[in-house]
Design a protein around this motif. Structure first.
Motif, PDB file in Angstrom:
ATOM      1  N   PRO A 244       0.825  -1.213   0.000  1.00  9.42           N
ATOM      2  CA  PRO A 244       0.000   0.000   0.000  1.00  9.42           C
ATOM      3  C   PRO A 244       0.859   1.262   0.000  1.00  9.42           C
ATOM      4  CG  PRO A 244      -0.827  -1.584   1.596  1.00  9.42           C
ATOM      5  CD  PRO A 244       0.486  -2.108   1.120  1.00  9.42           C
ATOM      6  N   SER A 245       0.449   2.228  -0.824  1.00 17.31           N
ATOM      7  CA  SER A 245       1.201   3.485  -0.911  1.00 17.31           C
ATOM      8  C   SER A 245       1.191   4.235   0.418  1.00 17.31           C
ATOM      9  CB  SER A 245       0.622   4.366  -2.013  1.00 17.31           C
ATOM     10  OG  SER A 245      -0.764   4.608  -1.793  1.00 17.31           O
ATOM     11  N   ALA A 246       0.103   4.078   1.195  1.00 15.26           N
ATOM     12  CA  ALA A 246       0.032   4.756   2.492  1.00 15.26           C
ATOM     13  C   ALA A 246       1.118   4.251   3.433  1.00 15.26           C
ATOM     14  CB  ALA A 246      -1.347   4.539   3.116  1.00 15.26           C
ATOM     15  N   VAL A 247       1.409   2.937   3.354  1.00 13.82           N
ATOM     16  CA  VAL A 247       2.457   2.360   4.188  1.00 13.82           C
ATOM     17  C   VAL A 247       3.824   2.902   3.772  1.00 13.82           C
ATOM     18  CG1 VAL A 247       3.607   0.220   4.863  1.00 13.82           C
ATOM     19  CG2 VAL A 247       1.124   0.277   4.635  1.00 13.82           C
ATOM     20  N   GLU A 248       4.036   3.013   2.467  1.00  5.53           N
ATOM     21  CA  GLU A 248       5.311   3.542   1.986  1.00  5.53           C
ATOM     22  C   GLU A 248       5.486   4.994   2.396  1.00  5.53           C
ATOM     23  OE1 GLU A 248       5.962   2.939  -2.127  1.00  5.53           O
ATOM     24  OE2 GLU A 248       5.836   0.753  -2.022  1.00  5.53           O
TER      25      GLU A 248
ATOM     26  N   LEU B 131      12.963   6.666   6.980  1.00  3.80           N
ATOM     27  CA  LEU B 131      13.670   5.471   6.535  1.00  3.80           C
ATOM     28  C   LEU B 131      14.252   5.685   5.143  1.00  3.80           C
ATOM     29  CD1 LEU B 131      11.208   2.624   7.627  1.00  3.80           C
ATOM     30  CD2 LEU B 131      13.182   3.506   8.857  1.00  3.80           C
ATOM     31  N   SER B 132      15.444   5.176   4.939  1.00  2.00           N
ATOM     32  CA  SER B 132      16.069   5.250   3.622  1.00  2.00           C
ATOM     33  C   SER B 132      15.394   4.264   2.677  1.00  2.00           C
ATOM     34  CB  SER B 132      17.558   4.939   3.723  1.00  2.00           C
ATOM     35  OG  SER B 132      17.749   3.577   4.112  1.00  2.00           O
ATOM     36  N   ALA B 133      15.735   4.349   1.380  1.00  2.00           N
ATOM     37  CA  ALA B 133      15.143   3.441   0.398  1.00  2.00           C
ATOM     38  C   ALA B 133      15.460   1.980   0.739  1.00  2.00           C
ATOM     39  CB  ALA B 133      15.653   3.790  -1.002  1.00  2.00           C
ATOM     40  N   PHE B 134      16.692   1.716   1.155  1.00  2.00           N
ATOM     41  CA  PHE B 134      17.061   0.346   1.519  1.00  2.00           C
ATOM     42  C   PHE B 134      16.318  -0.114   2.764  1.00  2.00           C
ATOM     43  CE2 PHE B 134      19.757  -2.553   4.015  1.00  2.00           C
ATOM     44  CZ  PHE B 134      19.798  -3.623   3.129  1.00  2.00           C
ATOM     45  N   GLN B 135      16.187   0.765   3.738  1.00  2.72           N
ATOM     46  CA  GLN B 135      15.472   0.416   4.969  1.00  2.72           C
ATOM     47  C   GLN B 135      13.998   0.151   4.691  1.00  2.72           C
ATOM     48  OE1 GLN B 135      16.597   3.900   7.237  1.00  2.72           O
ATOM     49  NE2 GLN B 135      17.955   2.680   8.565  1.00  2.72           N
ATOM     50  N   ARG B 136      13.406   0.938   3.787  1.00  7.09           N
ATOM     51  CA  ARG B 136      11.996   0.699   3.428  1.00  7.09           C
ATOM     52  C   ARG B 136      11.841  -0.651   2.751  1.00  7.09           C
ATOM     53  NH1 ARG B 136      12.362   6.043   1.551  1.00  7.09           N
ATOM     54  NH2 ARG B 136      12.204   5.350  -0.631  1.00  7.09           N
TER      55      ARG B 136
ATOM     56  N   ASP C 159      12.666  -3.429   5.661  1.00  8.35           N
ATOM     57  CA  ASP C 159      11.812  -3.483   6.851  1.00  8.35           C
ATOM     58  C   ASP C 159      10.320  -3.397   6.549  1.00  8.35           C
ATOM     59  OD1 ASP C 159      14.163  -3.563   8.334  1.00  8.35           O
ATOM     60  OD2 ASP C 159      14.239  -1.388   8.607  1.00  8.35           O
ATOM     61  N   VAL C 160       9.957  -2.914   5.365  1.00  4.74           N
ATOM     62  CA  VAL C 160       8.540  -2.713   5.064  1.00  4.74           C
ATOM     63  C   VAL C 160       8.103  -3.510   3.836  1.00  4.74           C
ATOM     64  CG1 VAL C 160       6.752  -1.022   4.495  1.00  4.74           C
ATOM     65  CG2 VAL C 160       8.597  -0.409   6.086  1.00  4.74           C
ATOM     66  N   GLU C 161       8.734  -3.245   2.701  1.00  9.08           N
ATOM     67  CA  GLU C 161       8.254  -3.840   1.445  1.00  9.08           C
ATOM     68  C   GLU C 161       8.426  -5.360   1.398  1.00  9.08           C
ATOM     69  OE1 GLU C 161       9.081  -1.544  -2.244  1.00  9.08           O
ATOM     70  OE2 GLU C 161      10.219  -0.233  -0.925  1.00  9.08           O
ATOM     71  N   LEU C 162       9.630  -5.845   1.695  1.00  5.24           N
ATOM     72  CA  LEU C 162       9.850  -7.295   1.618  1.00  5.24           C
ATOM     73  C   LEU C 162       9.008  -8.072   2.635  1.00  5.24           C
ATOM     74  CD1 LEU C 162      13.676  -7.579   0.847  1.00  5.24           C
ATOM     75  CD2 LEU C 162      11.756  -8.110  -0.658  1.00  5.24           C
ATOM     76  N   PRO C 163       8.905  -7.612   3.909  1.00  2.00           N
ATOM     77  CA  PRO C 163       8.024  -8.341   4.834  1.00  2.00           C
ATOM     78  C   PRO C 163       6.569  -8.389   4.364  1.00  2.00           C
ATOM     79  CG  PRO C 163       9.513  -6.936   6.071  1.00  2.00           C
ATOM     80  CD  PRO C 163       9.689  -6.581   4.631  1.00  2.00           C
TER      81      PRO C 163
END
Length: 249
Positions: free
Chosen positions: A143-147, A155-160, A163-167
């Motif tokens: 979801p774009s809201a989560v991003e 959060l940096s692009a790698f951290q996102r 920690d967010v996108e892959l999970p």
């Protein structure tokens, strides 16, 4: 807890698979009655355990490689720098899926020789498409809201991504890997035609020598291996779903 364990289909399929893998000769009297005149009724050129371990190694090597490459491609083409390469990645993965494994073996054998190597190449190419497609679908389904919330937290692009996108995409990616591995288990049997040791070895030996018991023994073990693996993936998927729910993702 014990009752739940005993009621688990995974346990019983696993026990049946292990029993046949280690004690196939127990079926000798039954097979001798069912197939009179066929000798031997139990495939005896190699142990079924050795065949399984070799089969497992081929599937594991090809699936791990396909998973690493597939997820990496999925991540790359969903980043701003890689979006232009998405059609190319989809085309290459589709070519690997549509090209018959037997044709890949025929092409790979002159370059790598007979044995395990051409089999791994064929399984890798054949199993890449579902992983790439699911990786892209999972990452684009975040979801774009989560991003936006992750960006707002600094959060940096790698951290996102980590920690967010892959999970969040993990269950969808796992579904692609599940399909890929299940396909690989069945397809790996053809590796026996180019000298690889697999559970397909007794199948092809039985077809050549007109020994139906050998064909049945190999086919049943391959089927149980695929079913057990799919059940284990289902358990892993349920665990990921619970973990994501507990984390509020």
């Amino acid at each position: 807890m014990k009752i739940r364990l005993l009621a688990s289909p995974v346990l019983w399929v696993g026990l049946l698979f292990a029993a046949l893998l280690l004690r196939m000769p127990v079926l000798r009297p039954l097979l001798e009655r069912a197939f009179p005149g066929v000798e031997p009724v139990i495939y005896d050129r190699s142990s079924f355990l050795a065949l399984f371990l070799s089969h497992l190694g081929l599937v594991a090597a090809a699936s791990l490689l396909a998973s690493a490459v597939g997820v990496a491609l999925g991540v790359f083409v969903t980043r701003p720098a890689g979006r232009a390469f998405r059609p190319i990645a989809n085309t290459l993965a589709a070519i690997g899926q549509t090209c018959p494994p037997a044709a890949v073996l025929a092409i790979a054998v002159p370059a790598t020789g007979f044995g395990a190597e051409p089999t791994v190449i064929a399984l890798f190419l054949y199993g890449l498409l579902p992983i790439v497609e699911n990786a892209i679908a999972g990452l684009e389904g975040v979801p774009s809201a989560v991003e936006e919330a992750a960006r707002g937290m600094g959060l940096s692009a790698f951290q996102r991504l980590r920690d967010v996108e892959l999970p969040l995409a993990a269950p969808v990616i796992l579904a692609g890997i599940r399909v890929s591995v299940t396909i690989a288990i069945g397809t790996a049997t053809i590796g026996s035609t180019v000298g690889a040791l697999t559970l397909g070895t007794p199948i092809f030996d039985g077809l050549v020598a007109n020994k139906l018991p050998s064909v049945l023994e190999g086919a049943v073990l391959v089927g149980l291996f695929a079913i057990l693996t799919d059940m284990l993936f289902a358990r892993l998927d349920a665990w990921l779903q619970r973990r994501a729910g507990a984390a509020g993702l």
